[in-house]
Design an enzyme around this catalytic site. Structure first.
Site, PDB file in Angstrom:
ATOM      1  N   GLY A 241       0.756  -1.248   0.000  1.00  0.00           N
ATOM      2  CA  GLY A 241       0.000   0.000   0.000  1.00  0.00           C
ATOM      3  C   GLY A 241       0.779   1.286   0.000  1.00  0.00           C
ATOM      4  O   GLY A 241       0.189   2.353  -0.240  1.00  0.00           O
ATOM      5  N   GLU A 276       4.189  -6.452   2.015  1.00  0.00           N
ATOM      6  CA  GLU A 276       3.816  -6.905   0.663  1.00  0.00           C
ATOM      7  C   GLU A 276       3.793  -5.732  -0.316  1.00  0.00           C
ATOM      8  O   GLU A 276       2.756  -5.448  -0.926  1.00  0.00           O
ATOM      9  CB  GLU A 276       2.429  -7.549   0.696  1.00  0.00           C
ATOM     10  CG  GLU A 276       2.275  -8.733   1.632  1.00  0.00           C
ATOM     11  CD  GLU A 276       0.828  -9.212   1.734  1.00  0.00           C
ATOM     12  OE1 GLU A 276      -0.096  -8.549   1.225  1.00  0.00           O
ATOM     13  OE2 GLU A 276       0.623 -10.277   2.349  1.00  0.00           O
ATOM     14  N   CYS A 344     -11.373   2.596 -29.200  1.00  0.00           N
ATOM     15  CA  CYS A 344     -12.682   3.195 -29.446  1.00  0.00           C
ATOM     16  C   CYS A 344     -13.474   3.406 -28.165  1.00  0.00           C
ATOM     17  O   CYS A 344     -14.536   2.812 -27.961  1.00  0.00           O
ATOM     18  CB  CYS A 344     -13.451   2.296 -30.405  1.00  0.00           C
ATOM     19  SG  CYS A 344     -12.472   2.019 -31.870  1.00  0.00           S
TER      20      CYS A 344
END
Ligand code: LLP
Length: 419
Positions: A241, A276, A344
């Protein structure tokens, strides 16, 4: 720590001119700086080890799954945070030892849990009672005890984009922290489970330390109450994070600040602290190189149409994410463009009102801070190939993923026999 810089009017990755790579490789492509990745790992892991007696940095593979990137990080000493059976096999193949692999995710299947048990990974971060019961059965059948941590939902607001916040009660992740205590008791009496840790992850791209502080405090509180119950918690996995600056106004906390906080709250619990990080290690170590297809002037806007699209880098389209854009040939940024891809959809826009030098068809630009959740989230939308990835090491570079060919893209399709 910025490996990308101008030299003689050209943008370089380390000692390699991006222009030179583009002479040989068709655009768009990602360019990673090996030194950039190693420097970010050293900054993160070094700060962790400075502030904590026992720490392990497990790279979140979801942010970048290129095997060369994983090998590089494995050689630097990283473990892995995985979220699928595919990532488990990839981590092992890339030289990350099983005892440095933690498995997160809310939807681990029976096959994936079995694979994790067979490979004796460090820890499975269990996200529900239902998952724990399935794992108990699998491990008991194999005559093993699976080491688990319960992922606690700490009910903390991460102050980040709503699509990448995970630690609020209403999110699908984790187990209510009020319920955790009784579940630990239950699981510690089971046949196939060995609760060894707790896990929290509150969200991604956090630019503020306060949500981490709240989550760490909640984790510490739970460890104390579990110890009162006689449950021996050895690891605290605090997830990922840590945010990065995508634009000059972003003020990201340094790893030093983040680890000082972790050390203060978690340092005396006699636990190994597992991190992590994904984005922090990779984001700033890569750019997406793209060529201008044309400049399109309408009555009100000037569009810079690139050969890279949202299929190559989807973050701006789905999170309204800001990525800096720069010309590969240095110049005075005195022209304003809406920078768009060829796809598109109106959401195929990399940035509006971006200041760049005067550009023309064939010129090269980079979309910066693209190393995390760039290539790993790419798709074949509009039947466009996944682009190449290049690793630069000083004045050397290697293709670490070839651009897909039409045959590659068709390889798994089959003609229905009645057609
Ligand atoms: N651990 C767990 C359990 C996670 O869910 C995540 C990210 C991480 C670690 C790594 O977080 P990081 O250090 O990279 O912030 N695609 C989005 C980001 C999604 C993050 C999902 N989980 C983006 O492009 O911003």
């Amino acid at each position: 720590m910025n490996a990308f810089h101008y030299q003689n009017g050209q943008l370089y990755a380390e000692n390699t001119a991006l222009y030179d790579i583009a002479e040989n490789i068709p655009t768009p492509f990602y360019v990673y700086s090996q030194q950039g990745i190693l420097d970010h790992f050293a900054a993160f892991d070094g700060a962790a080890k400075k502030h904590l007696k026992q720490a392990l940095t497990c790279f979140a593979i979801k942010s970048n799954a290129n095997p060369s990137v994983l090998k590089l990080l494995a050689q630097a000493g990283a473990g892995a945070d995985i979220v699928s059976g595919g990532e488990l096999l990839l981590a092992l193949k890339s030289g990350i030892p099983a005892d440095k692999i933690v498995f997160s995710g809310v939807g681990k299947t029976r096959e994936e849990l079995t694979l994790a048990v067979e490979n004796n990974i460090k820890q499975i971060n269990v996200e529900s009672e239902e998952e724990a019961l399935m794992l108990d059965e699998i491990a008991a059948l194999a005559g093993k005890k699976a080491k688990i941590a319960l992922r606690i939902n700490p009910d903390v607001d991460a102050h980040t984009h709503y699509k990448i916040t995970t630690g609020k009660k209403e999110n699908k992740f984790g187990i209510d922290w009020e319920k955790a205590r009784s579940l630990y008791r239950l699981f510690s009496e089971s046949k196939g489970l060995q609760p060894v840790g707790i896990d929290v992850h509150v969200g991604s791209q956090l630019l503020d330390l306060e949500p981490f502080e709240a989550a760490f405090e909640r984790a510490a509180e739970i460890v104390y109450s579990l110890r009162d119950d006689g449950i021996d918690i050895r690891t605290i996995d605090v997830g990922g994070g840590l945010g990065v600056a995508y634009q000059p106004i972003d003020q990201a906390p340094s790893p030093e600040m983040y680890m000082t906080l972790a050390g203060r709250i978690l340092g005396n619990l006699n636990c190994e602290i597992v991190f992590e990080p994904g984005r922090f290690l990779l984001a700033q170590s890569a750019v997406l190189v793209s060529r201008v297809v044309r400049v399109k002037q309408t009555e009100t806007r000037r569009f810079l149409v690139l050969d890279a699209g949202m299929n190559d880098l989807i973050r701006p389209a789905i999170y309204e994410a800001y990525h800096d854009i720069a010309a590969v040939k240095e110049g005075i940024n005195d022209h304003s463009y809406d920078v768009v891809g060829p796809i598109c959809e109106s959401s195929d826009t990399f940035g509006t009102d971006r200041q760049l030098p005067a550009m023309k068809a064939g010129d090269l630009v980079v979309i910066k801070t693209a190393g995390a959740y760039g290539a790993s989230m790419a798709s074949n939308y509009n039947f466009r190939p996944l682009c190449a990835e290049i690793l630069v090491n000083g004045s050397d570079y290697a293709v670490i993923r070839e651009r897909q060919t039409l045959d590659d893209m068709l390889a798994l399709t089959r003609s229905a026999p009645w057609l």
